[in-house]
Design an enzyme around this catalytic site. Structure first.
Site, PDB file in Angstrom:
ATOM      1  CB  SER A 142      -0.862  -0.018   1.267  1.00 49.28           C
ATOM      2  OG  SER A 142      -1.343   1.262   1.560  1.00 49.28           O
ATOM      3  CD  GLU A 155      -1.827   5.284   4.673  1.00 47.84           C
ATOM      4  OE1 GLU A 155      -1.356   5.431   5.805  1.00 47.84           O
ATOM      5  OE2 GLU A 155      -2.306   6.223   4.005  1.00 47.84           O
ATOM      6  CE1 TYR A 168      -3.995  -1.624   5.684  1.00 49.78           C
ATOM      7  CE2 TYR A 168      -2.814   0.298   4.864  1.00 49.78           C
ATOM      8  CZ  TYR A 168      -3.509  -0.867   4.628  1.00 49.78           C
ATOM      9  OH  TYR A 168      -3.728  -1.275   3.331  1.00 49.78           O
TER      10      TYR A 168
HETATM   11  P1  NAP Z   1     -11.453  -4.541   1.997  1.00 49.75           P
HETATM   12  O1  NAP Z   1     -12.620  -4.213   1.115  1.00 49.75           O
HETATM   13  O2  NAP Z   1     -11.422  -4.017   3.380  1.00 49.75           O
HETATM   14  O3  NAP Z   1     -11.337  -6.149   2.033  1.00 49.75           O
HETATM   15  C1  NAP Z   1     -10.493  -6.781   2.942  1.00 49.75           C
HETATM   16  C2  NAP Z   1     -10.690  -8.280   2.831  1.00 49.75           C
HETATM   17  O4  NAP Z   1      -9.839  -8.935   3.778  1.00 49.75           O
HETATM   18  C3  NAP Z   1     -12.128  -8.741   3.141  1.00 49.75           C
HETATM   19  O5  NAP Z   1     -12.451  -9.797   2.265  1.00 49.75           O
HETATM   20  C4  NAP Z   1     -11.993  -9.262   4.555  1.00 49.75           C
HETATM   21  O6  NAP Z   1     -12.958 -10.219   4.913  1.00 49.75           O
HETATM   22  C5  NAP Z   1     -10.609  -9.892   4.476  1.00 49.75           C
HETATM   23  N1  NAP Z   1     -10.016 -10.165   5.792  1.00 49.75           N
HETATM   24  C6  NAP Z   1      -9.968  -9.349   6.872  1.00 49.75           C
HETATM   25  N2  NAP Z   1      -9.367  -9.976   7.892  1.00 49.75           N
HETATM   26  C7  NAP Z   1      -9.032 -11.206   7.450  1.00 49.75           C
HETATM   27  C8  NAP Z   1      -8.429 -12.341   8.064  1.00 49.75           C
HETATM   28  N3  NAP Z   1      -8.042 -12.320   9.341  1.00 49.75           N
HETATM   29  N4  NAP Z   1      -8.243 -13.446   7.307  1.00 49.75           N
HETATM   30  C9  NAP Z   1      -8.660 -13.489   6.018  1.00 49.75           C
HETATM   31  N5  NAP Z   1      -9.246 -12.460   5.401  1.00 49.75           N
HETATM   32  C10 NAP Z   1      -9.437 -11.332   6.117  1.00 49.75           C
HETATM   33  O7  NAP Z   1     -10.087  -4.109   1.296  1.00 49.75           O
HETATM   34  P2  NAP Z   1      -9.792  -3.733  -0.247  1.00 49.75           P
HETATM   35  O8  NAP Z   1     -10.023  -2.274  -0.416  1.00 49.75           O
HETATM   36  O9  NAP Z   1     -10.462  -4.704  -1.117  1.00 49.75           O
HETATM   37  O10 NAP Z   1      -8.213  -3.934  -0.298  1.00 49.75           O
HETATM   38  C11 NAP Z   1      -7.636  -5.195  -0.640  1.00 49.75           C
HETATM   39  C12 NAP Z   1      -6.208  -5.260  -0.119  1.00 49.75           C
HETATM   40  O11 NAP Z   1      -5.446  -4.194  -0.686  1.00 49.75           O
HETATM   41  C13 NAP Z   1      -6.065  -5.082   1.386  1.00 49.75           C
HETATM   42  O12 NAP Z   1      -4.965  -5.857   1.797  1.00 49.75           O
HETATM   43  C14 NAP Z   1      -5.754  -3.609   1.564  1.00 49.75           C
HETATM   44  O13 NAP Z   1      -5.045  -3.396   2.772  1.00 49.75           O
HETATM   45  C15 NAP Z   1      -4.892  -3.367   0.343  1.00 49.75           C
HETATM   46  N6  NAP Z   1      -4.907  -2.027  -0.223  1.00 49.75           N
HETATM   47  C16 NAP Z   1      -6.074  -1.402  -0.509  1.00 49.75           C
HETATM   48  C17 NAP Z   1      -6.059  -0.151  -1.110  1.00 49.75           C
HETATM   49  C18 NAP Z   1      -7.335   0.558  -1.474  1.00 49.75           C
HETATM   50  O14 NAP Z   1      -7.293   1.760  -1.737  1.00 49.75           O
HETATM   51  N7  NAP Z   1      -8.467  -0.128  -1.570  1.00 49.75           N
HETATM   52  C19 NAP Z   1      -4.837   0.468  -1.430  1.00 49.75           C
HETATM   53  C20 NAP Z   1      -3.648  -0.228  -1.148  1.00 49.75           C
HETATM   54  C21 NAP Z   1      -3.696  -1.474  -0.564  1.00 49.75           C
HETATM   55  P3  NAP Z   1     -14.419  -9.787   5.485  1.00 49.75           P
HETATM   56  O15 NAP Z   1     -15.224  -9.370   4.272  1.00 49.75           O
HETATM   57  O16 NAP Z   1     -14.908 -11.022   6.119  1.00 49.75           O
HETATM   58  O17 NAP Z   1     -14.194  -8.641   6.432  1.00 49.75           O
HETATM   59  O1  F7E Z   2      -8.919   8.164   4.276  1.00 48.39           O
HETATM   60  C1  F7E Z   2      -9.270  11.589   5.507  1.00 48.39           C
HETATM   61  C2  F7E Z   2      -8.294  10.684   6.227  1.00 48.39           C
HETATM   62  O2  F7E Z   2      -9.884   6.067   5.250  1.00 48.39           O
HETATM   63  C3  F7E Z   2      -8.457   9.020   3.252  1.00 48.39           C
HETATM   64  C4  F7E Z   2      -7.196   2.190   2.594  1.00 48.39           C
HETATM   65  O3  F7E Z   2      -7.765   1.531   1.489  1.00 48.39           O
HETATM   66  O4  F7E Z   2      -5.971   3.699   1.177  1.00 48.39           O
HETATM   67  C5  F7E Z   2      -6.922   3.636   2.220  1.00 48.39           C
HETATM   68  O5  F7E Z   2      -6.445   4.310   3.375  1.00 48.39           O
HETATM   69  C6  F7E Z   2      -8.181  10.400   3.840  1.00 48.39           C
HETATM   70  C7  F7E Z   2      -7.315  10.382   5.099  1.00 48.39           C
HETATM   71  O6  F7E Z   2      -8.288   5.964   3.265  1.00 48.39           O
HETATM   72  C8  F7E Z   2     -12.474  11.232   7.165  1.00 48.39           C
HETATM   73  O7  F7E Z   2      -7.719  11.345   7.351  1.00 48.39           O
HETATM   74  C9  F7E Z   2     -11.191  12.862   6.524  1.00 48.39           C
HETATM   75  O8  F7E Z   2      -6.365  11.391   5.018  1.00 48.39           O
HETATM   76  O9  F7E Z   2     -10.561   6.778   2.908  1.00 48.39           O
HETATM   77  P1  F7E Z   2      -9.503   6.691   3.941  1.00 48.39           P
HETATM   78  P2  F7E Z   2      -6.725   5.856   3.634  1.00 48.39           P
HETATM   79  O10 F7E Z   2      -6.483   6.119   5.066  1.00 48.39           O
HETATM   80  O11 F7E Z   2      -6.000   6.701   2.648  1.00 48.39           O
HETATM   81  C10 F7E Z   2      -4.694   3.118   1.477  1.00 48.39           C
HETATM   82  C11 F7E Z   2      -3.826   3.248   0.249  1.00 48.39           C
HETATM   83  C12 F7E Z   2      -4.806   1.743   2.001  1.00 48.39           C
HETATM   84  O12 F7E Z   2      -3.917   0.916   1.801  1.00 48.39           O
HETATM   85  C13 F7E Z   2      -5.896   1.474   2.990  1.00 48.39           C
HETATM   86  O13 F7E Z   2      -6.175   0.076   3.071  1.00 48.39           O
HETATM   87  O14 F7E Z   2      -9.428  10.981   4.232  1.00 48.39           O
HETATM   88  N1  F7E Z   2     -10.572  11.703   6.169  1.00 48.39           N
HETATM   89  N2  F7E Z   2     -12.344  12.601   7.135  1.00 48.39           N
HETATM   90  C14 F7E Z   2     -11.358  10.670   6.544  1.00 48.39           C
HETATM   91  N3  F7E Z   2     -11.210   9.339   6.387  1.00 48.39           N
HETATM   92  C15 F7E Z   2     -12.201   8.533   6.865  1.00 48.39           C
HETATM   93  N4  F7E Z   2     -12.103   7.191   6.709  1.00 48.39           N
HETATM   94  N5  F7E Z   2     -13.311   9.049   7.493  1.00 48.39           N
HETATM   95  C16 F7E Z   2     -13.491  10.398   7.664  1.00 48.39           C
HETATM   96  O15 F7E Z   2     -14.497  10.832   8.240  1.00 48.39           O
END
Ligand code: NAP
Ligand code: F7E
Length: 343
Positions: free
Chosen positions: A136, A138, A161
């Site tokens: 990520s 992050e 995270y």
């Molecule tokens: P998501 O919608 O939150 O999905 C997370 C998945 O992980 C769900 O299927 C969840 O199952 C499963 N999970 C949680 N805990 C687990 C465990 N202990 N064992 C097995 N499975 C588990 O996330 P996403 O947005 O699709 O992201 C997919 C991956 O990419 C994640 O690793 C995330 O950290 C990473 N990522 C996401 C982004 C983004 O912007 N979306 C960016 C960079 C990296 P349940 O449905 O049962 O909760």
């Molecule tokens: O926050 C700000 C918050 O929770 C984005 C995950 O998929 O992307 C995701 O992480 C921004 C942050 O995503 C609220 O402070 C303001 O600056 O949508 P987010 P994230 O933290 O960027 C990365 C790449 C991943 O890997 C992660 O799995 O928005 N923000 N107000 C808020 N965020 C949330 N959630 N809620 C608020 O009310």
């Protein structure tokens, strides 16, 4: 019998559902890991699921968990996948400050358990298993920040995270170097869709704005409106995951649009599409601030573009619009049900 057999952890998540669709369309047999839950958690993949007793089924679900090494190992031996995509995670950055140990157990040590199981099955069966790790943006974190971030930018995570994901990232690199595993990390920047979890900021905004538009709520409480993110469309990003595992040599890739926008700009676009002004409805709630914030993420995906031939197809405006339109349909349905006395 399909020659390509994939195992996806996190198949019930946003990315897991798009990736399963992509692999099935490409003729793969797809196996997904699901967690036992007291309520249904398969909404995003229900359209793909068929009774396994029917002929020609290529999509299978199995109970396991990233914290359960024995179950992971058993599953790998039984399925003998050619590709493993590790998307399972506690993926919410704000929640990781409340549950840092839990987050590390799943995102960091869980990945290690999976890598160990893959190393073992590969040795015993004598066939290579290609591995994708969901790294990520992050892990870049920041302060001082280098913008845009690319594969060579120093890692400085700013949350439990991010730190857990960095451990998993380095373990994946180590298994590639130490054991010759075909393991690649996709350093994906934020990617969204109408399937995005409702507590991530984009979906929180589009859900609230559309509910406000139809009169179901009046206010939206947010934290930091000035944070900037590089937001792309999840459907595009799973293509990059697949492309990484089709390369002869494994590597790590930044996947991003190369454009960043603030949370405020996202609000502006979403509310404007509905004929509303965001400042009439958005209020600040410090509960949504993070102890340490990542202020600005914007990726340079040159390597993904030149080596994988990958490009994003959805612009920022198109992304906001499609999320608003999908949530408006949901809000209207909710209103109809409420008016009919069902809620
Ligand atoms: P998501 O919608 O939150 O999905 C997370 C998945 O992980 C769900 O299927 C969840 O199952 C499963 N999970 C949680 N805990 C687990 C465990 N202990 N064992 C097995 N499975 C588990 O996330 P996403 O947005 O699709 O992201 C997919 C991956 O990419 C994640 O690793 C995330 O950290 C990473 N990522 C996401 C982004 C983004 O912007 N979306 C960016 C960079 C990296 P349940 O449905 O049962 O909760
Ligand atoms: O926050 C700000 C918050 O929770 C984005 C995950 O998929 O992307 C995701 O992480 C921004 C942050 O995503 C609220 O402070 C303001 O600056 O949508 P987010 P994230 O933290 O960027 C990365 C790449 C991943 O890997 C992660 O799995 O928005 N923000 N107000 C808020 N965020 C949330 N959630 N809620 C608020 O009310």
């Amino acid at each position: 019998m399909p020659t390509n057999r994939a195992l996806i952890t996190g198949v019930t998540g946003q990315d897991g559902s798009y990736l399963a669709e992509l692999l099935l369309a490409r003729g793969y047999e797809v196996h997904g890991v699901i967690r036992r839950s007291s309520s249904f958690n398969t909404d995003r993949i229900d359209h793909l699921y068929r009774d396994p007793h029917e002929p020609g089924v290529r999509f299978f679900l199995h109970y396991a968990d990233l914290t359960d090494a024995a179950a992971l190992s058993r599953l790998l031996h039984r399925i003998q996948p050619t590709e493993v995509y590790n998307l399972g995670a506690q993926s919410h950055v704000r929640v990781s400050f409340d549950q840092p140990v839990f987050t590390a157990e799943i995102n960091a040590v869980g990945t290690l358990k999976l890598l160990e199981a893959i190393r073992d099955v590969q040795d015993r069966v004598g066939r290579p298993v290609r591995f994708y790790q969901a790294s990520s943006s992050e892990i870049f974190g920041g302060t001082p920040q280098e913008v845009p971030q690319r594969e060579t930018t120093p890692f400085r995570p700013r949350s439990p995270y991010g730190a857990a994901k960095l451990y998993a990232h380095w373990m994946t690199v180590n298994y590639r170097e130490a054991y010759g595993l075909h393991a690649s990390c996709g350093i994906l920047f934020n990617h969204e869709s109408e399937r995005r979890g409702e507590t991530f900021v984009t979906r929180k905004i589009t859900r609230a704005a559309t509910r406000i538009a139809v009169g179901l709520q009046h206010k939206l409480f947010l934290g930091n409106l000035e944070a900037r993110r590089d937001w792309g469309f999840a459907g595009d990003y799973v293509q990059a995951m697949w492309l990484m595992l089709q390369q002869e040599r494994p590597d790590d890739y930044v996947v991003a649009t190369g454009e960043s926008h603030s949370v405020r700009e996202f609000c502006d676009r979403a509310f404007s599409r509905l004929g509303l002004k965001y400042h009439d409805h958005v209020e600040h709630d410090p509960r949504y601030l993070r102890p340490t914030e990542v202020e600005h993420l914007m990726g340079d995906a040159t390597r993904a573009r030149t080596v994988l031939g990958w490009r994003p197809s959805v612009t920022f405006d198109e992304l906001v619009d499609r999320m608003v339109d999908a949530d408006l349909a949901l809000a209207r349905r909710e209103l109809t049900l409420q008016q009919a006395g069902h809620k």
